[in-house]
Design a protein around this motif. Structure first.
Motif, PDB file in Angstrom:
ATOM      1  N   VAL A  26     -12.713  56.375  51.084  1.00  0.00           N
ATOM      2  CA  VAL A  26     -13.193  55.035  51.421  1.00  0.00           C
ATOM      3  C   VAL A  26     -14.446  54.780  50.592  1.00  0.00           C
ATOM      4  O   VAL A  26     -15.484  55.385  50.829  1.00  0.00           O
ATOM      5  N   PHE A  27     -14.306  53.904  49.584  1.00  0.00           N
ATOM      6  CA  PHE A  27     -15.439  53.551  48.738  1.00  0.00           C
ATOM      7  C   PHE A  27     -16.259  52.446  49.368  1.00  0.00           C
ATOM      8  O   PHE A  27     -17.448  52.312  49.107  1.00  0.00           O
ATOM      9  N   GLY A  66      -9.797  46.558  50.955  1.00  0.00           N
ATOM     10  CA  GLY A  66      -9.651  46.804  49.524  1.00  0.00           C
ATOM     11  C   GLY A  66     -10.456  47.986  49.022  1.00  0.00           C
ATOM     12  O   GLY A  66     -10.333  48.369  47.862  1.00  0.00           O
ATOM     13  N   GLY A  67     -11.258  48.602  49.888  1.00  0.00           N
ATOM     14  CA  GLY A  67     -12.118  49.693  49.450  1.00  0.00           C
ATOM     15  C   GLY A  67     -11.611  51.085  49.769  1.00  0.00           C
ATOM     16  O   GLY A  67     -12.327  52.062  49.612  1.00  0.00           O
ATOM     17  N   THR A  68     -10.347  51.200  50.218  1.00  0.00           N
ATOM     18  CA  THR A  68      -9.775  52.489  50.606  1.00  0.00           C
ATOM     19  C   THR A  68      -8.628  52.837  49.664  1.00  0.00           C
ATOM     20  O   THR A  68      -7.753  52.007  49.422  1.00  0.00           O
ATOM     21  N   PHE A  69      -8.647  54.088  49.150  1.00  0.00           N
ATOM     22  CA  PHE A  69      -7.673  54.515  48.142  1.00  0.00           C
ATOM     23  C   PHE A  69      -7.216  55.953  48.365  1.00  0.00           C
ATOM     24  O   PHE A  69      -7.921  56.758  48.951  1.00  0.00           O
ATOM     25  N   PHE A  70      -6.042  56.256  47.827  1.00  0.00           N
ATOM     26  CA  PHE A  70      -5.610  57.635  47.587  1.00  0.00           C
ATOM     27  C   PHE A  70      -4.740  57.586  46.334  1.00  0.00           C
ATOM     28  O   PHE A  70      -4.452  56.516  45.811  1.00  0.00           O
ATOM     29  N   GLY A  71      -4.336  58.734  45.830  1.00  0.00           N
ATOM     30  CA  GLY A  71      -3.553  58.735  44.596  1.00  0.00           C
ATOM     31  C   GLY A  71      -2.459  59.782  44.595  1.00  0.00           C
ATOM     32  O   GLY A  71      -2.395  60.654  45.462  1.00  0.00           O
ATOM     33  N   PHE A  72      -1.582  59.655  43.612  1.00  0.00           N
ATOM     34  CA  PHE A  72      -0.535  60.645  43.381  1.00  0.00           C
ATOM     35  C   PHE A  72      -0.122  60.578  41.918  1.00  0.00           C
ATOM     36  O   PHE A  72      -0.477  59.657  41.197  1.00  0.00           O
ATOM     37  N   SER A  73       0.636  61.580  41.478  1.00  0.00           N
ATOM     38  CA  SER A  73       1.155  61.641  40.115  1.00  0.00           C
ATOM     39  C   SER A  73       2.662  61.849  40.176  1.00  0.00           C
ATOM     40  O   SER A  73       3.173  62.445  41.123  1.00  0.00           O
ATOM     41  N   ASP A  74       3.347  61.390  39.123  1.00  0.00           N
ATOM     42  CA  ASP A  74       4.782  61.670  39.039  1.00  0.00           C
ATOM     43  C   ASP A  74       4.969  63.033  38.364  1.00  0.00           C
ATOM     44  O   ASP A  74       3.990  63.667  37.943  1.00  0.00           O
ATOM     45  N   PRO A  75       6.198  63.522  38.252  1.00  0.00           N
ATOM     46  CA  PRO A  75       6.413  64.853  37.669  1.00  0.00           C
ATOM     47  C   PRO A  75       5.911  65.012  36.231  1.00  0.00           C
ATOM     48  O   PRO A  75       5.633  66.133  35.798  1.00  0.00           O
ATOM     49  N   GLN A 124      -4.058  51.459  46.917  1.00  0.00           N
ATOM     50  CA  GLN A 124      -5.174  50.745  47.527  1.00  0.00           C
ATOM     51  C   GLN A 124      -4.733  50.118  48.844  1.00  0.00           C
ATOM     52  O   GLN A 124      -3.672  49.496  48.914  1.00  0.00           O
ATOM     53  N   GLN A 125      -5.550  50.296  49.866  1.00  0.00           N
ATOM     54  CA  GLN A 125      -5.264  49.645  51.141  1.00  0.00           C
ATOM     55  C   GLN A 125      -5.793  48.220  51.117  1.00  0.00           C
ATOM     56  O   GLN A 125      -6.975  47.995  50.879  1.00  0.00           O
ATOM     57  N   LEU A 126      -4.911  47.283  51.341  1.00  0.00           N
ATOM     58  CA  LEU A 126      -5.270  45.883  51.538  1.00  0.00           C
ATOM     59  C   LEU A 126      -4.637  45.463  52.861  1.00  0.00           C
ATOM     60  O   LEU A 126      -3.451  45.148  52.914  1.00  0.00           O
TER      61      LEU A 126
END
Length: 143
Positions: A98-99, A104-113, A121-123
């Motif tokens: 949570v930035f 709009g200030g909450t994020f997480f991430g992932f990558s593909d193979p 982003q949470q909206l």
């Protein structure tokens, strides 16, 4: 005049693996998987999105290194639920950050193979007011 972004070419090393990852694990809808003697392209769309990704062997994709896309961004109404859904499907994700407490200030991430990276982003407003209204999605057969 509207200018809409509707397709992003994504460089991958294995088209079948990429289709399986985005369709079966991330939950994108496979719009088509087209093969000719000259090329193969598969288009996948996140539910509720007006923009799709294309994995394939088009000339422009062959000029990009697999895994070289960084920071593609998805938006969801609930980051905790979205992250749990991905984890449940076997997708490794980062922790939620949570930035800013505002929407709009909450994020997480992932990558593909291949290593292409995504930010989620949470909206919260998307839960109340989807970018593409449900009735329009129903009319065009999208999930």
């Amino acid at each position: 005049m509207d200018w809409t972004l509707e397709v992003v070419l994504l460089p991958v090393s294995d088209i079948d693996r990429a289709v399986a990852f985005y369709r079966d694990q991330v939950g994108f809808v496979l719009d088509h998987d087209t093969r000719t003697e000259q090329m193969r392209v598969a288009q996948l769309t996140p539910p509720g999105s007006g923009c799709s990704i294309v994995v394939g062997d088009l000339p422009a994709q062959q000029e990009m290194a697999p895994g070289s896309m960084r920071g593609l961004q998805l938006c969801v109404a609930d980051a905790v639920a979205a992250r749990e859904e991905l984890l449940g499907r076997g997708v490794e994700t980062s922790e939620i950050t949570v930035f800013d407490e505002r929407d709009g200030g909450t994020f997480f991430g992932f990558s593909d193979p291949d290593g292409n990276t995504w930010a989620v982003q949470q909206l919260k407003v998307r839960g109340e007011k989807p970018l593409i209204p449900t009735e329009a999605r129903d009319r065009f057969g999208a999930e």
